[in-house]
Scaffold this active site. Structure first.
Site, PDB file in Angstrom:
ATOM      1  N   LYS A  42       6.622  -4.676  -3.489  1.00  0.00           N
ATOM      2  CA  LYS A  42       7.608  -3.694  -3.930  1.00  0.00           C
ATOM      3  C   LYS A  42       9.040  -4.241  -3.989  1.00  0.00           C
ATOM      4  CE  LYS A  42       4.175  -1.120  -4.458  1.00  0.00           C
ATOM      5  NZ  LYS A  42       3.507  -1.277  -5.765  1.00  0.00           N
ATOM      6  N   ASP A  89      -7.972  -3.585  -4.661  1.00  0.00           N
ATOM      7  CA  ASP A  89      -6.610  -3.079  -4.582  1.00  0.00           C
ATOM      8  C   ASP A  89      -6.688  -1.692  -3.938  1.00  0.00           C
ATOM      9  OD1 ASP A  89      -3.785  -2.737  -5.319  1.00  0.00           O
ATOM     10  OD2 ASP A  89      -4.553  -1.319  -6.795  1.00  0.00           O
ATOM     11  N   ASP A 149      -6.564  -2.259 -10.708  1.00  0.00           N
ATOM     12  CA  ASP A 149      -6.266  -1.357 -11.818  1.00  0.00           C
ATOM     13  C   ASP A 149      -5.031  -1.765 -12.596  1.00  0.00           C
ATOM     14  OD1 ASP A 149      -3.949   1.024 -10.796  1.00  0.00           O
ATOM     15  OD2 ASP A 149      -4.692  -0.503  -9.438  1.00  0.00           O
ATOM     16  N   ALA A 195      -3.869   1.643  -4.328  1.00  0.00           N
ATOM     17  CA  ALA A 195      -3.452   2.730  -5.217  1.00  0.00           C
ATOM     18  C   ALA A 195      -3.933   2.505  -6.648  1.00  0.00           C
ATOM     19  CB  ALA A 195      -1.937   2.876  -5.203  1.00  0.00           C
TER      20      ALA A 195
END
Length: 264
Positions: free
Chosen positions: A49, A8, A183, A10
């Site tokens: 998003k 991933d 994460d 960010a």
């Protein structure tokens, strides 16, 4: 042996704490007169998003605020306006700050030394990734393949489509030879849906939600407590492995290669 690692962005390889999207989400909703918390944002972090904004708009508290302010529930046009504001805010922020997390280059160099392909999936759009990818490249992090949901007919995470696309590009048929590192719980679900090994990263993660400074200012006991809380969340999602720092991935790869009968 392990043939590919899919990271991933960010919170995993850049942007310690995955702060940029949180700031952008808050600003976009505040522009619409709606207050949202970090917890509400991070609940579905990792999704495309557009999908993520849809999830936020479905929250009971957000609906109540919207009804009170506009005497109606949010429409598709409202969602488009928030998404546009979010994109503008995020791209501006990404241009200002996209730093590599500690250990990323060391891990990347290890993978390349042993001929392991490096790819990425993300909840960012191609336009957003263009900014992030260029910034990361300036610092020496250049994955072999950068994939967004736009490459797979907008099938965002937790769909396995992006991972399957990567495996096809790398000519990998066996998902056990692929590791997905992320994460968020959405990262883990994406990897599970694709049948690959999953690794959750603790420090600097969206699940922890702290900046580098905030984490470093905690005393040792508090840091352990924060790490353990994130580990429990990854455990509840049945991640195959959980690591504190990205360079701990090396041990996972060596363990998996040995278990598959390949020793270096």
């Amino acid at each position: 042996m392990i043939e590919a690692v899919i990271f991933d962005w960010a919170g995993t390889t850049v942007d310690y704490g995955s702060l940029a999207p949180v700031i952008a989400f808050k600003k976009a909703f505040k522009n619409a007169g709606i207050e949202i918390s970090d917890e509400e944002i991070r609940k579905d972090m990792g999704m495309a998003k557009w999908d993520h904004i849809g999830k936020i708009l479905e929250l009971a508290d957000v609906k109540q605020q919207w009804q009170a302010k506009y005497s109606s529930l949010p429409s598709e046009d409202d969602r488009k306006k928030i998404y546009s504001n979010f994109q503008q805010s995020l791209i501006h922020y990404l241009k200002e700050s996209t730093e590599l997390k500690s250990g990323v280059l060391k891990t990347f160099n290890y993978l390349k030394e042993y001929g392991i392909n490096v790819a990425t999936t993300t909840g960012y759009t191609a336009e957003m990734m263009n900014v992030v990818e260029n910034k990361a490249a300036e610092n020496g992090y250049t994955p072999d393949l950068v994939v967004t949901s736009e490459d797979v007919n907008n099938q965002g995470r937790p769909s396995p489509a992006m991972i399957q696309f990567i495996m096809d590009k790398f000519h990998i048929d066996d998902p056990s030879k692929v590791i997905k590192v992320g994460d968020t719980l959405v990262d883990i679900k994406e990897g599970q849906n694709a049948g690959v090994k999953t690794v959750g990263i603790v420090e600097g993660s969206s699940l922890m939600g702290l900046s580098q400074i905030e984490f470093d200012e905690l005393d040792t006991e508090q840091q352990v407590e924060k790490r353990n809380k994130v580990k429990r969340e990854f455990e509840s999602a049945n991640a195959d492995f959980i690591i504190d720092n990205i360079y701990d991935l090396v041990q996972i790869i060596e363990y998996l290669n040995e278990s598959m009968g390949k020793k270096w």
